[in-house]
Scaffold this motif. Structure first.
Motif, PDB file in Angstrom:
ATOM      1  N   ALA A  32      98.380 182.607  53.947  1.00 45.48           N
ATOM      2  CA  ALA A  32      98.559 182.211  52.557  1.00 45.48           C
ATOM      3  C   ALA A  32      99.174 183.374  51.782  1.00 45.48           C
ATOM      4  O   ALA A  32      98.943 184.541  52.098  1.00 45.48           O
ATOM      5  CB  ALA A  32      97.216 181.828  51.940  1.00 45.48           C
ATOM      6  N   THR A  35      99.500 171.633  56.062  1.00 48.16           N
ATOM      7  CA  THR A  35      98.789 172.406  55.043  1.00 48.16           C
ATOM      8  C   THR A  35      99.009 171.817  53.663  1.00 48.16           C
ATOM      9  O   THR A  35      98.068 171.696  52.864  1.00 48.16           O
ATOM     10  CB  THR A  35      99.233 173.880  55.079  1.00 48.16           C
ATOM     11  N   LYS A  76      96.797 169.184  52.356  1.00 48.38           N
ATOM     12  CA  LYS A  76      95.428 169.568  52.016  1.00 48.38           C
ATOM     13  C   LYS A  76      95.340 170.581  50.884  1.00 48.38           C
ATOM     14  O   LYS A  76      94.334 170.643  50.192  1.00 48.38           O
ATOM     15  CB  LYS A  76      94.747 170.145  53.264  1.00 48.38           C
ATOM     16  N   VAL A  77      96.369 171.403  50.745  1.00 49.94           N
ATOM     17  CA  VAL A  77      96.363 172.492  49.775  1.00 49.94           C
ATOM     18  C   VAL A  77      97.721 172.536  49.079  1.00 49.94           C
ATOM     19  O   VAL A  77      98.747 172.369  49.729  1.00 49.94           O
ATOM     20  CB  VAL A  77      96.124 173.845  50.499  1.00 49.94           C
TER      21      VAL A  77
END
Length: 165
Positions: free
Chosen positions: A59, A113, A116-117
């Motif tokens: 991240a 990803t 979800k984010v």
């Protein structure tokens, strides 16, 4: 041959040599530690225990004012991305398309990803001009005020995956 998470007990990290000492050292000494600490995930393209190539991903965020002008996002000071930290291919396999295979795996990881984010895409810090040109072949574009830092927005990733050969 498949892409999977680096497994310290399964994959032979010591035999890997991409020709760049810093990238070899990361895989051999630090990749497993980064995974254990939750700082990065490392994926390898492997044939049983032999590592053909690898990449790390984590991240990250970048200042909104560094984005291309068509990507401004209102009042946000920082914008979330995934960071493609390292990507390397073992010398005998270089120039055979394995780097592209790993790039497309990062695209799929980014899409999973993003479901979800909230993220805007992938950024990468190319080691040099040759590496920057490699990433630009996949649509990465340079960020302003940062040498060899490139970005690929999520929208472009979805388009590339849809048109994957």
């Amino acid at each position: 041959m498949k892409v999977e998470r680096l497994d310290n007990k399964k994959h032979n990290r010591k035999a890997f040599d991409c020709g760049i000492a810093e990238l070899n050292l990361y895989l051999q000494q630090f990749a497993n530690q980064d995974q254990k600490r939750g700082l990065a995930r490392v994926y390898v393209l492997a044939e049983q225990d032999y590592i053909i190539g690898y990449y790390s991903i984590s991240a990250h965020s970048i200042p909104a004012d560094r984005l291309p002008s068509n990507r401004k996002l209102g009042v946000y000071q920082e914008v979330p991305f995934l960071l493609l930290g390292r990507l390397a291919i073992d010398k005998p396999y270089q120039g055979q398309g394995y780097g592209g295979n790993l790039i497309f795996h990062t695209f799929k990881t980014t899409i999973e990803t993003a479901e979800k984010v909230g993220i805007q895409g992938i950024i990468v810090d190319a080691k040099d001009e040759n590496a920057a040109r490699f990433y630009q072949k996949f649509g990465f574009i340079p960020l302003s005020m940062t040498k060899n830092r490139l970005v690929l927005p999520f929208v472009a990733i979805k388009s590339l995956i849809k048109n994957e050969p």
